[in-house]
Scaffold this active site. Sequence first.
Site, PDB file in Angstrom:
ATOM      1  N   ASP A  84       0.825  -1.215   0.000  1.00  0.00           N
ATOM      2  CA  ASP A  84       0.000   0.000   0.000  1.00  0.00           C
ATOM      3  C   ASP A  84       0.855   1.259   0.000  1.00  0.00           C
ATOM      4  OD1 ASP A  84       1.012  -0.318   2.562  1.00  0.00           O
ATOM      5  OD2 ASP A  84      -0.919  -0.734   3.489  1.00  0.00           O
ATOM      6  N   ASN A 152      -7.338  -2.342  14.285  1.00  0.00           N
ATOM      7  CA  ASN A 152      -8.702  -2.760  13.942  1.00  0.00           C
ATOM      8  C   ASN A 152      -8.684  -3.991  13.037  1.00  0.00           C
ATOM      9  OD1 ASN A 152      -7.808  -1.717  11.549  1.00  0.00           O
ATOM     10  ND2 ASN A 152      -9.331  -0.084  11.384  1.00  0.00           N
ATOM     11  N   HIS A 154      -6.960  -4.446  10.327  1.00  0.00           N
ATOM     12  CA  HIS A 154      -6.789  -4.258   8.878  1.00  0.00           C
ATOM     13  C   HIS A 154      -5.503  -4.922   8.417  1.00  0.00           C
ATOM     14  CE1 HIS A 154      -4.658  -0.187   9.723  1.00  0.00           C
ATOM     15  NE2 HIS A 154      -3.747  -0.938   9.171  1.00  0.00           N
ATOM     16  N   GLU A 159      -9.522  -1.879   5.351  1.00  0.00           N
ATOM     17  CA  GLU A 159     -10.173  -1.566   6.615  1.00  0.00           C
ATOM     18  C   GLU A 159     -11.383  -2.484   6.833  1.00  0.00           C
ATOM     19  OE1 GLU A 159      -8.688   0.296   8.594  1.00  0.00           O
ATOM     20  OE2 GLU A 159      -8.121   2.259   7.827  1.00  0.00           O
TER      21      GLU A 159
HETATM   22  C1  GLP Z   1      -0.395   0.490   8.589  1.00  0.00           C
HETATM   23  C2  GLP Z   1      -0.096  -0.262   7.292  1.00  0.00           C
HETATM   24  C3  GLP Z   1      -0.183  -1.751   7.468  1.00  0.00           C
HETATM   25  C4  GLP Z   1       0.514  -2.118   8.747  1.00  0.00           C
HETATM   26  C5  GLP Z   1      -0.249  -1.561   9.931  1.00  0.00           C
HETATM   27  C6  GLP Z   1       0.444  -1.785  11.262  1.00  0.00           C
HETATM   28  O1  GLP Z   1      -1.536   1.278   8.557  1.00  0.00           O
HETATM   29  N1  GLP Z   1      -0.875   0.115   6.157  1.00  0.00           N
HETATM   30  O2  GLP Z   1       0.365  -2.412   6.345  1.00  0.00           O
HETATM   31  O3  GLP Z   1       0.583  -3.520   8.874  1.00  0.00           O
HETATM   32  O4  GLP Z   1      -0.595  -0.232   9.768  1.00  0.00           O
HETATM   33  O5  GLP Z   1       1.494  -0.899  11.461  1.00  0.00           O
HETATM   34  P1  GLP Z   1       2.566  -1.045  12.602  1.00  0.00           P
HETATM   35  O6  GLP Z   1       3.426  -2.208  12.222  1.00  0.00           O
HETATM   36  O7  GLP Z   1       3.333   0.236  12.603  1.00  0.00           O
HETATM   37  O8  GLP Z   1       1.829  -1.277  13.857  1.00  0.00           O
END
Ligand code: GLP
Length: 257
Positions: A84, A152, A154, A159
């Site tokens: 993404d 959440n 995702h 989402e």
């Molecule tokens: C972000 C990304 C995800 C990621 C998630 C967790 O929003 N789009 O790909 O897995 O949040 O992030 P973190 O590893 O910083 O907790």
Amino acid sequence: MKTTAISVNHLRKYGENMKIETYENDEAVSKRAAELVEAIITNHQQPVLGLATGSTPLGLYQRLIEKYQANQLSFENVITYNLDEYLGLAKTHPESYHAYMDKNLFSHVNINPKNIHMPDNDANRKQEIVDDYNQALAKHPIDLQILGIGENAHIGFNEPGTPFDQKTFIVELDEQTRQSNARFFDSIDEVPSEAITMGIKQIMAAKQIVLIATGDNKAEAIKKTIKGPVTEDVPASILKTHPNCIILLDKAAAKYV
Ligand code: GLP
């Protein structure tokens, strides 16, 4: 450092098939994730990796860089697809996922820039960038998809409520996701409100999936993913229907499972 799993469980009911490995800490989780990535790179002539951003995979990327620097791993033939990217953020912005990947992996290893695929993020060409990424993804099946998980549940930026058969699309980010990611920006106002993400259908098409979750703040999402029903309200719950999915947890993220 303890690197063997504290526990290994298999979910094998009603067609579910998920392996859950719990480790002492984040470092041990990263080491295990790196072993799984290395196995793919070593055993394929043209390995195709799906990559994630966020704080969770940083330890994994660091280990891969160390392996490369020690001449134990080559990225020469590796093809990558990122999950993404924020929309409307300059690719040079330090919090763009383009900049993240460059800083935390690509600039340190011998990957061929032509083999790197990241979704474009031009907010003025939404349909084109979606079509382009779908086309790019159709070229090479992903051997191993790395995933983090949002609070959440995702995955990528899919989402809650995203249809399971969704391909690449432009998403309006949840308020909770923007709040969580605000820690990387000067203020919440700077967190983009839209992103482009690979869809769940494309994530599920990967031959193997490794989801990594560390820390207390992921415990609830992990509980819903593992113990709850398969539902679009919990995007990561679909992973239970994947034929080859491993969940790597530290003790904190595993506290309710
Ligand atoms: C972000 C990304 C995800 C990621 C998630 C967790 O929003 N789009 O790909 O897995 O949040 O992030 P973190 O590893 O910083 O907790």
